[in-house]
Design an enzyme around this catalytic site. Structure first.
Site, PDB file in Angstrom:
ATOM      1  CD  GLU A  60      45.521  68.978 -20.002  1.00  0.00           C
ATOM      2  OE1 GLU A  60      45.099  70.089 -20.375  1.00  0.00           O
ATOM      3  OE2 GLU A  60      45.118  67.913 -20.487  1.00  0.00           O
ATOM      4  CG  HIS A 129      49.290  61.822 -28.027  1.00  0.00           C
ATOM      5  ND1 HIS A 129      48.883  62.861 -28.817  1.00  0.00           N
ATOM      6  CD2 HIS A 129      48.356  61.717 -27.051  1.00  0.00           C
ATOM      7  CE1 HIS A 129      47.746  63.356 -28.356  1.00  0.00           C
ATOM      8  NE2 HIS A 129      47.398  62.684 -27.282  1.00  0.00           N
TER       9      HIS A 129
END
Ligand SMILES: Cc1ncc(C[n+]2csc(CCOP(=O)(O)OP(=O)(O)O)c2C)c(N)n1
Ligand SMILES: [Mg+2]
Lengths: 331, 329
Positions: A60, A129
């Protein structure tokens, strides 16, 4: 009007902008053949090829950094960040590099990139999440932040984001990907910094963002049964933030409540509530109320998780107390 | 004509550019010591052959990313003293309108995408610039300058992986000056740095960073190969910084001995040694070199005087350039 899912709306926005402008490309994990875990991007690689729908390793900070450099040199990258929770991994590239390059260079460098990611709890995905971290990036000068609350907004705001010359972070509500809403066939854009009054009402203004717009709408139906007319405002972007529309409403209703799925402390609800207090205090008949997510990591167990986010019932209850002047008793 | 004579112009340009960096830094240091410069700055003195040897082979369209020790890269890529000193002093006419300062000088007009105050922060930017060039069918190459200390940042390995997978036209130029801040490189870097790049299938090289010709020759080859799509590459350039980590790092014997510093300065100075070589090869007389030194000194003196007298930014600038299209009140 036809109805399409939010997922399809996002897909259409990207496809239309990529057809229009060859400098646009998309980069992220499993975005090509897989079309992301949410299948939002299905079909794009067939049309645009792997040269423009670029699958990356699980890096990322790396691909966020690549996007910053590409944006500085003539490209318009769309970064796909699989979960909003992964924002913490890209913070340096997003906040120290992308957000500041234009300012630090005295306007010489531009970073026209879009970071697409998501927010929203109650998918039983637990603490890493499920976060709604938009306040985190809204805090950083130089980033625009868009929070669509429907398929219609998702498409129009994303198209505007892609054409914007600044770094834009756009959060999609991952629980809404499969939800349908009317979306015109014809092209349209939604300007940044223009709030939408979704429902008129005379008794209380509810400012709600993203996932919380539907919650507020359901709460408004509950309140109506008690004879309370709530006005619902969706800011659509929190940077820039259309305070004028919010203030005009509050000055009419005399009461305000802000609902947002970010953690309640130091977040969007606090910011908007304080601006209302600063600029509409003398029009207020009750203290400004705010309801965010509980200040706890999102728990896994459904029984616990459901307690952490605002619900139509909790929003309606607070609205009722506010309008009836009973907040004191609740405290 | 032999090759040396043909290249004479380039050699003298490299000599001049190295002198310009050294003189720029001496002036910047003076500005700090006399309390005329706000903040701190990191001197590039001693490392001139790295920036100059590489940037000599780059075109204006080629891109570089730079570091906190970035004045050398900026000068080598073609920047003007006046705008640089103005930036260091926070003046309106600086490259960034005074908003960046020493650690954020960017000179878009010459392909310098900016210095960076985050160690390793520009590795993604450089690699992204290379991705952009490749995707848009441009021929430009990007050089990513960073220090030995920055090799400890994970970002490097993420972006080298992608650069290798996608054959991007980027050169990772690691300036190993022996120290990251106040710590010796040997204490922070395990194994071999080039081997780390080689693990990704990236061709890696080691070169004497005090020898501008060696740097230049290697860079010429690698930049040409990058343009043909044979990149990326990694270079470790061994070099030395003459000053402290920053201008305020004066008493530093606890981590670096005076003897060590003296040895590098007297034996290995990139400018002195190159000047001697130019004279020995008959490419320039000592007088000619001295007159270059004098010209550069005068250029710097004038630029400093200009910058010291230049106006600060207007207050209205503070809210500009946060966004391209909105002013922050
Ligand atoms: C992410 C980050 N960590 C720490 C620092 C503080 N810092 C500034 S320069 C530096 C040393 C860098 O060493 P190196 O990469 O070898 O470059 P050099 O200073 O030797 O040119 C450190 C630790 C920083 N600016 N950014
Ligand atoms: Mg070092």
């Amino acid at each position: 009007m036809r109805e399409i899912t939010l997922s399809k709306a996002v897909n259409e926005a990207i496809a239309e902008e990529m057809r229009r402008d060859p400098s646009v490309f998309l980069i992220g994990e499993d975005v090509a053949e897989a079309g992301t875990p949410f299948k939002v991007l299905s079909g794009l690689v067939e049309e645009f090829g792997t040269d423009r729908i670029i699958d990356t390793p699980i890096s990322e900070p790396g691909f966020m950094g690549l996007a910053v450099g590409a944006a500085m040199t003539g490209s318009r990258p769309i970064v796909d960040l699989m979960f909003g929770d992964f924002l913490f991994l890209v913070m340096d590239q997003l906040c120290n590099q992308a957000a500041k390059a234009h300012y630090m260079s005295g306007g010489k460098l531009k970073v026209p990139l879009v970071l697409r990611t998501n927010l929203g709890a109650t998918r039983r995905s637990a603490a890493q999440h499920s976060q709604s971290l938009h306040a985190l990036v809204a805090h950083i000068p130089g980033l625009k932040v868009a929070l669509p609350s429907s398929a219609y907004e998702a498409k129009g705001l994303l198209k505007t984001a892609i054409r914007d010359d600044n770094p834009v972070v756009i959060f999609e509500d991952k629980l809404m990907y499969q939800e349908k809403a009317p979306v015109p066939e014809e092209e349209y854009l939604i300007p940044f910094g223009k709030a939408e009054v979704l429902r008129p009402g005379r008794d209380i203004t509810i400012v709600a963002t993203s996932s919380m717009v539907q919650v507020a709408q359901k709460a408004a139906v509950l309140l109506e049964r008690d004879g309370i007319a709530a006005e619902i405002i969706d800011p659509r972007t929190i940077v820039p933030l259309d305070m004028e529309t919010i203030l005009a409403s509050v000055r009419r209703t005399g009461r305000a409540m802000v609902v947002d799925e970010g953690h309640q402390s130091f977040g969007v609800t606090a910011e908007i509530a304080s601006r209302i207090a600063e600029r509409a205090f003398y029009h207020l008949d009750a203290p400004v109320q705010r309801i965010g997510a509980m200040d706890v990591p999102v728990p896994f167990s459904p029984v616990l998780e459901d307690m952490t986010v605002p619900t139509p019932e909790s929003v309606a209850e607070r609205g009722r107390l506010t309008v009836r002047g009973e907040l004191f008793h609740a405290a | 004509m032999n090759a040396r004579k043909t290249n004479a112009e380039a050699y003298l340009r490299m000599y001049r550019q190295m002198v310009r960096i050294r003189v720029f830094e001496d002036n910047a240091n003076q500005l700090y010591l006399s309390a005329k410069m706000p903040g701190l700055t990191h001197m590039y003195s001693g490392q001139e052959a790295v920036a100059v040897g590489i940037c000599e082979v780059l075109t204006r369209d080629d891109k570089i990313t730079s570091t906190h020790r970035g004045h050398g890269h900026c000068v080598a890529k073609g920047a003007e003293f006046k705008e640089m000193f103005c930036e260091l002093l926070g003046r309106a006419e600086g490259y960034c309108g005074g908003k960046g300062g020493s650690m954020h000088i960017a000179d878009q007009s010459n392909g310098n995408l900016g210095a960076n105050a985050i160690v390793g922060g520009s590795m993604g930017i450089a690699t992204g610039a290379a991705l952009s060039a490749k995707r848009l069918g441009r021929k430009d190459v990007t050089v990513c300058f960073f220090g030995d200390g920055a090799t400890a940042q994970g970002l490097l390995y993420e972006v080298m992986n992608m650069a290798a997978l996608w054959k991007l036209p980027v050169i990772y130029a690691c300036e190993n000056n022996g120290y990251s801040e106040y710590t010796k490189t040997a204490e922070i870097a395990a194994g071999s740095l080039p081997a780390r790049a080689e693990a990704f299938g990236i061709e890696a090289f080691k070169v004497d960073g005090q020898d501008v010709l060696a740097v230049n020759k290697l860079a010429e080859r690698l930049v040409a190969r990058c343009r043909k799509g044979e990149g990326p590459f990694f270079i470790q350039l061994d070099t030395y910084r003459y000053h402290g980590h920053h201008v305020g790092d004066i008493n530093r014997e606890y981590y670096r001995s005076k003897d060590e510093e003296a040895l590098w300065k007297t034996e290995r100075d990139p400018i002195v040694n190159f000047g001697r070589w130019l004279a020995a090869e008959g490419l320039a007389t000592p007088e000619e070199l001295a007159s270059i030194d004098a010209e550069v000194g005068a250029e710097a003196g004038a630029a400093v005087a200009y910058a010291l007298a230049a106006p600060f930014p207007d207050a209205s600038q503070v809210g500009r350039h946060v966004f391209t299209d909105m002013i922050v009140a």
